[in-house]
Motif scaffolding. Structure first.
Motif, PDB file in Angstrom:
ATOM      1  N   ASN A 131      46.044  21.582 -38.880  1.00 52.16           N
ATOM      2  CA  ASN A 131      46.044  22.093 -37.516  1.00 52.16           C
ATOM      3  C   ASN A 131      47.412  21.792 -36.912  1.00 52.16           C
ATOM      4  OD1 ASN A 131      45.737  21.918 -34.496  1.00 52.16           O
ATOM      5  ND2 ASN A 131      43.683  22.642 -35.006  1.00 52.16           N
ATOM      6  N   GLN A 160      37.559  27.170 -40.789  1.00 46.30           N
ATOM      7  CA  GLN A 160      37.304  27.393 -39.363  1.00 46.30           C
ATOM      8  C   GLN A 160      37.277  26.090 -38.578  1.00 46.30           C
ATOM      9  OE1 GLN A 160      33.618  29.583 -39.474  1.00 46.30           O
ATOM     10  NE2 GLN A 160      34.554  31.329 -40.545  1.00 46.30           N
ATOM     11  N   SER A 161      36.782  25.029 -39.207  1.00 47.97           N
ATOM     12  CA  SER A 161      36.708  23.747 -38.498  1.00 47.97           C
ATOM     13  C   SER A 161      38.098  23.173 -38.245  1.00 47.97           C
ATOM     14  CB  SER A 161      35.838  22.757 -39.278  1.00 47.97           C
ATOM     15  OG  SER A 161      36.433  22.416 -40.520  1.00 47.97           O
ATOM     16  N   ARG A 205      39.583  25.183 -35.315  1.00 50.10           N
ATOM     17  CA  ARG A 205      39.009  24.776 -34.021  1.00 50.10           C
ATOM     18  C   ARG A 205      39.445  23.385 -33.605  1.00 50.10           C
ATOM     19  NH1 ARG A 205      34.248  27.241 -36.284  1.00 50.10           N
ATOM     20  NH2 ARG A 205      33.520  25.163 -36.884  1.00 50.10           N
ATOM     21  N   GLU A 258      38.503  20.558 -35.104  1.00 48.99           N
ATOM     22  CA  GLU A 258      37.496  19.537 -35.403  1.00 48.99           C
ATOM     23  C   GLU A 258      38.013  18.554 -36.448  1.00 48.99           C
ATOM     24  OE1 GLU A 258      34.088  21.758 -36.580  1.00 48.99           O
ATOM     25  OE2 GLU A 258      33.978  22.883 -34.700  1.00 48.99           O
TER      26      GLU A 258
END
Length: 384
Positions: free
Chosen positions: A183, A256-257, A260, A262
């Motif tokens: 991320n 996807q996590s 986002r 997470e």
């Protein structure tokens, strides 16, 4: 002046003699212009032999003209057989196939998503009946060599060994590479992992997510290749377990996590997943190449033995390694494999990346069961 002389010559040599002949036919004696009469025509038309000759002449002219017209009409082009590929995901390269069809008008391509037992049954039926529909396999099973044929592709002479197979059956014009996703809002600069070993740093404990390594999947496939290429070992796996990695049931969910926020890091992902997510605006980065080893999983193509449209199929196989085709792959973010091929999304070109010396495709296939069992023993089952 030249045109006028030609017209005068035609008048003197052709038109005037024909006019003289026509007028003379109405005279009692040819060349003596005393009175006009139809006697010459009556004598000719009253002679049965002359009438037969005229009819025969017209008949021959009619038949000859008809035959000549038939011979002059071009024969309809023989329809070219369609190149049919048995392949999952053929449509993701549709723009590449469109470019091929534009380059070679009249040749069409089609992909059928057939694999596993269904493909085995289909190939067996085609061999038994002699009615071959399929032309090639995409992403083929390396255990199907008996139904495939070797090809010598002049355009692939400089293709790297990682993207061809020694039997001259399997050739890969495009590939997927594996890296570490992160991320980019939470990880930047010096914190971005540069090696697989960096994932063992205690600072990542509880912050790593991954797909499911306990079944044949993208995640287990990468770990098997890393293990076979000696970039990781049993000790690395044990230390990774101590990082409290969260394993999801699929790579998509894990990806996807990270997007986002997470989790900070995705253990491993493939470029084919990263590019679409990044294009949608996800705050993610892709660490590649990695200093302690890189994995590439080629997309192989192979021609079917006795397949349909063999000449066109070989033409397609050769075209896949031309500069035009390699550019077409790059334009859809599919990594081209030929030396000097365009870079994609700012990644280092593949001919500048040192890949791990991993086991061959057949050995990798044989490792799926024992290695996924090992991963299950180490990591347990995924949590979601």
């Amino acid at each position: 002046m030249g045109t006028a002389m030609i017209a005068l010559q035609a008048l003197l040599a052709l038109v005037l003699p024909l006019v003289q002949l026509y007028i003379g036919s109405f005279q009692s004696f040819f060349g003596l212009y005393d009175n006009w009469t139809l006697d010459n025509y009556r004598k000719v038309l009253d002679d049965p032999d002359t009438i037969d000759a005229i009819i025969t002449t017209f008949g021959l002219a009619l038949v000859g003209g008809f035959v000549t017209m038939l011979l002059c009409v071009p024969a309809p082009a023989h329809p070219r057989l369609k190149i049919v590929a048995y392949m999952q995901g053929w449509e993701q390269y549709q723009k590449v196939w469109d470019a091929f069809e534009k380059r070679f008008p009249g040749i069409t391509t089609k992909g059928l998503a057939v694999n596993g037992p269904e493909l085995t049954t289909k190939l067996s039926a085609e061999r038994s009946s002699g009615k071959h529909v399929g032309s090639l396999l995409g992403g083929p099973d390396f255990q199907r060599k008996e139904v495939l044929k070797p090809l010598d592709l002049p355009t692939a002479k400089t293709l790297g060994a990682a993207y061809r197979e020694d039997s001259r059956i399997f050739y890969a014009p495009t590939t997927t590479v594996w890296g570490i996703e992160y991320n980019s809002d939470k990880v930047a600069g010096a914190d971005v992992p540069r090696k697989w070993a960096d994932l063992l740093d205690p600072k990542w404990k509880g912050r790593i997510v991954a797909g499911d390594p306990t079944t044949p999947s993208a995640t287990s496939g990468t770990l098997i290749r890393l293990y076979g290429g000696h970039a990781i070992d049993d000790a690395w796996l044990d230390r990774l377990k101590a990082q409290d990695v969260t394993f999801k049931s699929s790579l998509e969910i894990a990806d996807q996590s990270v997007a986002r926020g997470e989790f900070d890091v995705l253990l491993t992902t493939l470029s084919d997943f990263f590019f679409p997510s990044k294009a949608k605006g996800a705050p993610i980065g892709f660490a590649f190449p990695l200093e302690d080893g890189n994995v590439s999983t080629p997309t192989y193509f192979a021609a079917l033995k006795d397949g349909a449209a063999p000449a066109d199929t070989e033409l397609l196989m050769n075209w896949l390694f031309t500069a035009e085709a390699q550019q077409a792959f790059a334009q859809i973010d599919a990594l081209p494999t030929m030396p000097g091929a365009p870079a994609v999304q700012g990644l280092v070109p593949l001919d500048q990346v040192k890949l791990l010396d991993i086991p061959g495709p057949e050995e990798i296939t044989s490792l799926w069961d024992p290695m996924t069992t090992k991963f299950k023993d180490v990591f347990g089952s995924p949590k979601g």
